[in-house]
Design a protein around this motif. Structure first.
Motif, PDB file in Angstrom:
ATOM      1  N   GLN A  76     -23.787 -61.901 -71.227  1.00  0.00           N
ATOM      2  CA  GLN A  76     -23.423 -61.462 -72.576  1.00  0.00           C
ATOM      3  C   GLN A  76     -21.915 -61.316 -72.712  1.00  0.00           C
ATOM      4  OE1 GLN A  76     -25.079 -57.688 -73.781  1.00  0.00           O
ATOM      5  NE2 GLN A  76     -24.155 -57.790 -75.812  1.00  0.00           N
ATOM      6  N   LEU A  77     -21.362 -61.901 -73.780  1.00  0.00           N
ATOM      7  CA  LEU A  77     -19.931 -61.838 -74.054  1.00  0.00           C
ATOM      8  C   LEU A  77     -19.584 -61.081 -75.330  1.00  0.00           C
ATOM      9  CD1 LEU A  77     -19.116 -65.588 -73.278  1.00  0.00           C
ATOM     10  CD2 LEU A  77     -18.782 -63.610 -71.764  1.00  0.00           C
ATOM     11  N   VAL A  78     -20.553 -60.950 -76.256  1.00  0.00           N
ATOM     12  CA  VAL A  78     -20.281 -60.364 -77.570  1.00  0.00           C
ATOM     13  C   VAL A  78     -21.384 -59.391 -77.959  1.00  0.00           C
ATOM     14  CG1 VAL A  78     -19.973 -60.865 -80.044  1.00  0.00           C
ATOM     15  CG2 VAL A  78     -19.047 -62.438 -78.334  1.00  0.00           C
ATOM     16  N   GLU A  79     -21.006 -58.304 -78.612  1.00  0.00           N
ATOM     17  CA  GLU A  79     -21.949 -57.362 -79.218  1.00  0.00           C
ATOM     18  C   GLU A  79     -21.285 -56.813 -80.477  1.00  0.00           C
ATOM     19  OE1 GLU A  79     -24.424 -53.349 -77.932  1.00  0.00           O
ATOM     20  OE2 GLU A  79     -23.972 -54.897 -76.448  1.00  0.00           O
ATOM     21  N   ILE A  80     -22.088 -56.636 -81.523  1.00  0.00           N
ATOM     22  CA  ILE A  80     -21.537 -56.174 -82.797  1.00  0.00           C
ATOM     23  C   ILE A  80     -22.285 -54.953 -83.271  1.00  0.00           C
ATOM     24  CG2 ILE A  80     -20.952 -56.792 -85.176  1.00  0.00           C
ATOM     25  CD1 ILE A  80     -21.230 -59.775 -84.240  1.00  0.00           C
ATOM     26  N   GLU A  81     -21.586 -53.830 -83.392  1.00  0.00           N
ATOM     27  CA  GLU A  81     -22.159 -52.594 -83.914  1.00  0.00           C
ATOM     28  C   GLU A  81     -21.862 -52.524 -85.416  1.00  0.00           C
ATOM     29  OE1 GLU A  81     -20.267 -49.445 -81.810  1.00  0.00           O
ATOM     30  OE2 GLU A  81     -21.079 -50.040 -79.881  1.00  0.00           O
ATOM     31  N   ALA A  82     -22.756 -51.886 -86.167  1.00  0.00           N
ATOM     32  CA  ALA A  82     -22.527 -51.763 -87.612  1.00  0.00           C
ATOM     33  C   ALA A  82     -23.220 -50.530 -88.171  1.00  0.00           C
ATOM     34  CB  ALA A  82     -23.026 -53.013 -88.335  1.00  0.00           C
ATOM     35  N   VAL A  83     -22.697 -50.075 -89.301  1.00  0.00           N
ATOM     36  CA  VAL A  83     -23.317 -49.043 -90.121  1.00  0.00           C
ATOM     37  C   VAL A  83     -23.404 -49.631 -91.523  1.00  0.00           C
ATOM     38  CG1 VAL A  83     -23.085 -46.721 -91.071  1.00  0.00           C
ATOM     39  CG2 VAL A  83     -22.336 -47.183 -88.722  1.00  0.00           C
ATOM     40  N   ALA A  84     -24.546 -49.423 -92.181  1.00  0.00           N
ATOM     41  CA  ALA A  84     -24.742 -49.888 -93.554  1.00  0.00           C
ATOM     42  C   ALA A  84     -25.129 -48.710 -94.425  1.00  0.00           C
ATOM     43  CB  ALA A  84     -25.829 -50.967 -93.600  1.00  0.00           C
ATOM     44  N   ALA A  85     -24.995 -48.875 -95.727  1.00  0.00           N
ATOM     45  CA  ALA A  85     -25.384 -47.846 -96.682  1.00  0.00           C
ATOM     46  C   ALA A  85     -26.058 -48.530 -97.868  1.00  0.00           C
ATOM     47  CB  ALA A  85     -24.165 -47.062 -97.154  1.00  0.00           C
ATOM     48  N   VAL A  86     -27.220 -47.979 -98.276  1.00  0.00           N
ATOM     49  CA  VAL A  86     -27.957 -48.541 -99.404  1.00  0.00           C
ATOM     50  C   VAL A  86     -28.365 -47.430-100.360  1.00  0.00           C
ATOM     51  CG1 VAL A  86     -28.831 -50.549 -98.153  1.00  0.00           C
ATOM     52  CG2 VAL A  86     -30.147 -48.444 -98.150  1.00  0.00           C
ATOM     53  N   LEU A  87     -28.526 -47.815-101.610  1.00  0.00           N
ATOM     54  CA  LEU A  87     -29.068 -46.923-102.616  1.00  0.00           C
ATOM     55  C   LEU A  87     -30.515 -47.338-102.838  1.00  0.00           C
ATOM     56  CD1 LEU A  87     -26.132 -46.908-105.182  1.00  0.00           C
ATOM     57  CD2 LEU A  87     -26.776 -45.075-103.615  1.00  0.00           C
ATOM     58  N   ASP A  88     -31.452 -46.487-102.508  1.00  0.00           N
ATOM     59  CA  ASP A  88     -32.858 -46.805-102.704  1.00  0.00           C
ATOM     60  C   ASP A  88     -33.201 -46.608-104.186  1.00  0.00           C
ATOM     61  OD1 ASP A  88     -33.395 -47.456-100.025  1.00  0.00           O
ATOM     62  OD2 ASP A  88     -33.620 -45.347 -99.525  1.00  0.00           O
ATOM     63  N   SER A  89     -33.967 -47.554-104.715  1.00  0.00           N
ATOM     64  CA  SER A  89     -34.330 -47.421-106.124  1.00  0.00           C
ATOM     65  C   SER A  89     -35.727 -46.874-106.308  1.00  0.00           C
ATOM     66  CB  SER A  89     -34.218 -48.765-106.832  1.00  0.00           C
ATOM     67  OG  SER A  89     -34.758 -49.799-106.078  1.00  0.00           O
ATOM     68  N   GLU A  91     -25.739 -39.774-102.060  1.00  0.00           N
ATOM     69  CA  GLU A  91     -27.145 -40.159-102.196  1.00  0.00           C
ATOM     70  C   GLU A  91     -27.505 -41.455-101.456  1.00  0.00           C
ATOM     71  OE1 GLU A  91     -25.000 -41.747-105.894  1.00  0.00           O
ATOM     72  OE2 GLU A  91     -24.923 -39.945-104.668  1.00  0.00           O
ATOM     73  N   ALA A  92     -26.541 -42.093-100.809  1.00  0.00           N
ATOM     74  CA  ALA A  92     -26.811 -43.326-100.068  1.00  0.00           C
ATOM     75  C   ALA A  92     -27.594 -43.028 -98.798  1.00  0.00           C
ATOM     76  CB  ALA A  92     -25.509 -44.029 -99.723  1.00  0.00           C
ATOM     77  N   ARG A  93     -28.472 -43.964 -98.444  1.00  0.00           N
ATOM     78  CA  ARG A  93     -29.182 -43.900 -97.169  1.00  0.00           C
ATOM     79  C   ARG A  93     -28.347 -44.689 -96.168  1.00  0.00           C
ATOM     80  NH1 ARG A  93     -33.072 -47.575 -95.019  1.00  0.00           N
ATOM     81  NH2 ARG A  93     -33.216 -48.544 -97.070  1.00  0.00           N
ATOM     82  N   LEU A  94     -27.929 -44.033 -95.090  1.00  0.00           N
ATOM     83  CA  LEU A  94     -27.141 -44.705 -94.059  1.00  0.00           C
ATOM     84  C   LEU A  94     -28.063 -45.355 -93.041  1.00  0.00           C
ATOM     85  CD1 LEU A  94     -24.306 -42.092 -93.435  1.00  0.00           C
ATOM     86  CD2 LEU A  94     -24.257 -44.128 -94.886  1.00  0.00           C
ATOM     87  N   ILE A  95     -27.670 -46.532 -92.589  1.00  0.00           N
ATOM     88  CA  ILE A  95     -28.424 -47.280 -91.581  1.00  0.00           C
ATOM     89  C   ILE A  95     -27.488 -47.509 -90.402  1.00  0.00           C
ATOM     90  CG2 ILE A  95     -29.692 -49.400 -91.079  1.00  0.00           C
ATOM     91  CD1 ILE A  95     -30.016 -49.666 -94.202  1.00  0.00           C
ATOM     92  N   PHE A  96     -27.824 -46.933 -89.265  1.00  0.00           N
ATOM     93  CA  PHE A  96     -27.023 -47.082 -88.053  1.00  0.00           C
ATOM     94  C   PHE A  96     -27.696 -48.128 -87.177  1.00  0.00           C
ATOM     95  CE2 PHE A  96     -26.294 -42.909 -89.766  1.00  0.00           C
ATOM     96  CZ  PHE A  96     -24.918 -42.768 -89.685  1.00  0.00           C
ATOM     97  N   LEU A  97     -27.053 -49.258 -87.010  1.00  0.00           N
ATOM     98  CA  LEU A  97     -27.634 -50.344 -86.228  1.00  0.00           C
ATOM     99  C   LEU A  97     -27.214 -50.241 -84.770  1.00  0.00           C
ATOM    100  CD1 LEU A  97     -26.965 -51.595 -89.252  1.00  0.00           C
ATOM    101  CD2 LEU A  97     -28.107 -53.525 -88.200  1.00  0.00           C
TER     102      LEU A  97
END
Length: 136
Positions: A123-136, A28-34
């Motif tokens: 540019q020397l650095v880049e950061i990829e991420a995925v997050a997950a949240v539970l919407d209330s 049920e988590a909402r995934l956030i792909f940054l």
């Protein structure tokens, strides 16, 4: 607020790594792909030219803004990939130490990679991420 993710540490793998080996999120988590967080200033110029740690800090700052705009925070990140334009381990470590400090005890599964070049001038650095949240 309840968090969606669970960090998994493996007793059968080395404890030298400064991150969890895996993470899960419930269905049920909402995934956030940054998109990769880049070390760009508001005017589009590259921040901290020539400074791996400085660029990592700016990329984290920009990532935090994208997370806030998505209803999340660093505590909701489930994994990262840190890209560093260098073949020198010392440069990768300089960027990693900033990322590691920013996440604190929320030591998400991460990959640190040396790459030949990144997309923006200086540019020397880049950061990829995925997050997950539970919407209330």
């Amino acid at each position: 607020m309840a968090r969606a993710i669970t960090l998994i540490r493996s007793a059968s793998l080395s404890d030298v790594a400064e991150y969890a080996y895996a993470a899960t999120a419930p269905a049920e988590a909402r995934l956030i792909f940054l998109a990769g967080a880049c070390p760009l200033n508001d005017d589009g110029s590259t921040a901290a030219i020539g400074d791996y740690a400085g660029q990592a800090a700016k990329a984290i700052e920009n990532m935090q803004a994208a997370l806030r705009d998505s209803g999340a925070s660093l505590r909701d990140v489930i994994s990262t990939r840190v890209l560093v334009a260098s073949a020198r381990r010392e440069d990768l470590v300089a960027a990693w130490e900033v990322v590691r400090e920013a996440f604190g005890d929320h030591d998400v599964p991460s990959t640190l990679l040396g790459v030949t070049v990144l997309g923006y001038k200086d540019q020397l650095v880049e950061i990829e991420a995925v997050a997950a949240v539970l919407d209330s």
